[in-house]
Design a protein around this motif. Structure first.
Motif, short mmCIF file in Angstrom:
data_model
loop_
_atom_site.label_atom_id
_atom_site.label_comp_id
_atom_site.label_asym_id
_atom_site.label_seq_id
_atom_site.Cartn_x
_atom_site.Cartn_y
_atom_site.Cartn_z
N TYR A 145 -1.52 8.21 -14.94
CA TYR A 145 -2.54 7.70 -15.86
C TYR A 145 -3.91 7.61 -15.17
O TYR A 145 -4.67 6.67 -15.38
CB TYR A 145 -2.14 6.32 -16.41
CG TYR A 145 -0.82 6.34 -17.13
CD1 TYR A 145 -0.74 6.72 -18.46
CD2 TYR A 145 0.35 6.00 -16.47
CE1 TYR A 145 0.48 6.75 -19.13
CE2 TYR A 145 1.58 6.04 -17.12
CZ TYR A 145 1.63 6.42 -18.45
OH TYR A 145 2.84 6.47 -19.10
N ASN A 247 1.99 2.70 -23.82
CA ASN A 247 0.91 3.61 -23.41
C ASN A 247 -0.44 3.14 -23.94
O ASN A 247 -1.44 3.18 -23.23
CB ASN A 247 1.19 5.03 -23.91
CG ASN A 247 1.92 5.86 -22.87
OD1 ASN A 247 2.42 5.32 -21.89
ND2 ASN A 247 1.98 7.15 -23.09
N LYS A 248 -0.47 2.70 -25.19
CA LYS A 248 -1.73 2.23 -25.78
C LYS A 248 -1.49 0.89 -26.44
O LYS A 248 -0.66 0.76 -27.34
CB LYS A 248 -2.28 3.24 -26.79
CG LYS A 248 -3.58 2.78 -27.46
CD LYS A 248 -4.18 3.88 -28.32
CE LYS A 248 -4.86 4.93 -27.47
NZ LYS A 248 -5.62 5.90 -28.28
N ALA A 252 -6.54 -1.71 -27.33
CA ALA A 252 -7.16 -0.43 -27.02
C ALA A 252 -7.29 0.45 -28.26
O ALA A 252 -8.21 1.26 -28.37
CB ALA A 252 -6.35 0.30 -25.96
N ALA A 253 -6.35 0.28 -29.21
CA ALA A 253 -6.37 1.09 -30.43
C ALA A 253 -7.24 0.48 -31.52
O ALA A 253 -7.40 1.07 -32.59
CB ALA A 253 -4.95 1.29 -30.95
N GLN A 332 -4.88 2.76 -36.80
CA GLN A 332 -5.74 2.85 -35.62
C GLN A 332 -7.15 3.29 -35.98
O GLN A 332 -7.36 4.30 -36.65
CB GLN A 332 -5.13 3.84 -34.62
CG GLN A 332 -5.91 4.01 -33.34
CD GLN A 332 -5.19 4.95 -32.39
OE1 GLN A 332 -3.98 5.10 -32.45
NE2 GLN A 332 -5.95 5.58 -31.51
N ASP A 366 1.76 -4.71 -29.91
CA ASP A 366 1.59 -3.56 -29.01
C ASP A 366 2.61 -2.47 -29.26
O ASP A 366 2.36 -1.29 -28.95
CB ASP A 366 1.70 -4.01 -27.55
CG ASP A 366 0.44 -4.69 -27.05
OD1 ASP A 366 -0.63 -4.50 -27.69
OD2 ASP A 366 0.50 -5.41 -26.03
#
Length: 394
Positions: A145, A247-248, A252-253, A332, A366
């Protein structure tokens, strides 16, 4: 033409163990390993079903008719192919370094080419070396990452793979006559019988050293692909302590509690027909539980128990019991609106779900609350979280 100073001068590289035998053995090992990596890489690309709406990473793929649909069984299909891709890719690194060391005198031959045929060979070698280094470096960075580069990793990795496979094919075709001649003359056996002048390491020692490096990398990473208790043994994995990686995150989204609160509705579309369900409506539908893995392109796999509504049931509710495909859109908002399409076999799979719970509890934000897609053998990125709309085609 006088050779430049330094590595271009004859005798600059003095190790007695360099030669066709060592290079040939290392090349054969690399051919096997890189063939596995290339095959599983292209299978991963196929698993994205890039010919379906919203799935194409490389723009031309959406019109490419030869890309087949990706099956929804066996359940661990993508976990196995992508696990092989990442772990065998790591094993390539020590052998590639050993191979480059064994042929480094040839990289500084002067003049670089004495004929058009040799120029083609040298060009294929330059492309082979540069593309293999590029693929491995960016692949390791993606698995960690870490994105110091400013380009789209997946697109660059795909085109880099095409360059690598093409240059490898040219290189193998050019070298095959040399290999066959050596076998006929039994020259490939000579280095086994030869005594070397004060070598610091034997040829077999070089191969064993590279093999030990490959085994170390494999043992340090394979646990995240195998999952379960072995995840903690994956010392090179960035998320070995997480049994259920994310992962996201919702933050973050751009997903907020307001977007997933009491006013949330899942919208099903079929042409002009629109059907909406609250989360309570979805929980009132027939529920199905299945233990399924999520496998991500970075190489990790996790298996959890999911509960939700079968996609085939939702297709019926939308008015498309024999749906050919569905475009799934997420809530999102950060960046590009997240969407992905699923094909007929994926919709019809018995364990393909719009998941509402995991391991008996409601999804966390999440992990996709209020609802997310879970389909057997599907790449993790297409198991869309925070599902807002599903548009079916009958």
């Amino acid at each position: 033409m006088k050779a430049p100073p330094g590595p271009f001068q004859p005798g600059f590289f003095r190790s007695p163990i360099r030669g066709p035998w060592l290079t040939g053995v290392l090349g054969l090992i690399l051919l096997v390993l890189t063939s596995i990596v290339a095959l599983t890489g292209f299978l991963s690309h196929m698993a994205y079903s890039p010919n379906l709406p919203g799935n194409a990473i490389v723009p031309a793929d959406k019109d490419f008719p030869l890309i087949l649909g990706w099956p929804a069984s066996p359940t661990y299909l993508y976990a196995v192919t992508q696990g092989l891709h990442t772990n065998v890719g790591l094993m390539v690194i020590p052998f590639l370094l050993a191979k480059l060391w064994s042929v480094i005198p040839r990289l500084f031959v002067w003049p670089p080419a004495t004929s058009p045929a040799q120029a083609v060979e040298r060009l294929s070698i330059a492309l082979l070396v540069s593309s293999s280094v590029f693929q491995l470096a960016t692949g390791v960075a993606n698995a960690q990452y870490w994105y110091p580069f400013k380009f789209n990793f997946v697109v660059a990795h795909y085109y880099g793979a095409i360059v690598f496979v093409a240059s490898l094919a040219i290189h193998v075709i050019i070298k095959l006559p040399v290999v066959f001649q050596a076998r006929r003359d039994r020259e490939w056996m000579k280095p086994i019988r030869e005594d070397l002048d004060e070598p610091t390491i034997s040829r077999r020692g070089v191969i064993a050293f590279a093999g030990a490096g490959a085994l170390t990398l494999l043992l340090g990473n394979a646990g995240q692909s195998l999952g379960g208790p072995l995840r903690k043994t994956a010392l090179f994995a960035p998320r070995r302590d997480s049994g259920f990686p994310v992962n996201k995150t919702a933050k973050a989204a751009g997903i907020t509690a307001d977007m997933t609160g009491p006013d949330y509705q899942l919208v099903l579309r079929l042409g002009d027909r629109v059907t909406a369900f609250t989360r309570e409506d979805l929980l009132a539908l027939p529920q199905h539980t299945a233990r399924l893995p999520i496998a991500c392109v970075e190489g990790w796999t996790t298996t959890q128990e999911w509960t939700g509504v079968r996609l085939s049931e939702l297709a019926k509710r939308a008015g498309a019991p024999n749906a050919q495909q569905v475009l799934v859109q997420s809530l999102q908002k950060a960046g590009v609106l997240r969407r992905a399409s699923l094909g007929r076999d994926q919709i019809a799979a018995d364990d393909a779900l719009l998941a509402l719970k995991v391991n008996g509890a409601d999804l966390s934000l999440d992990h996709g609350y209020p609802a997310r897609i879970i389909v057997p053998a599907l790449p993790g990125v297409h198991n869309t979280k925070w599902v807002a709309e599903m548009t079916f085609q009958a």
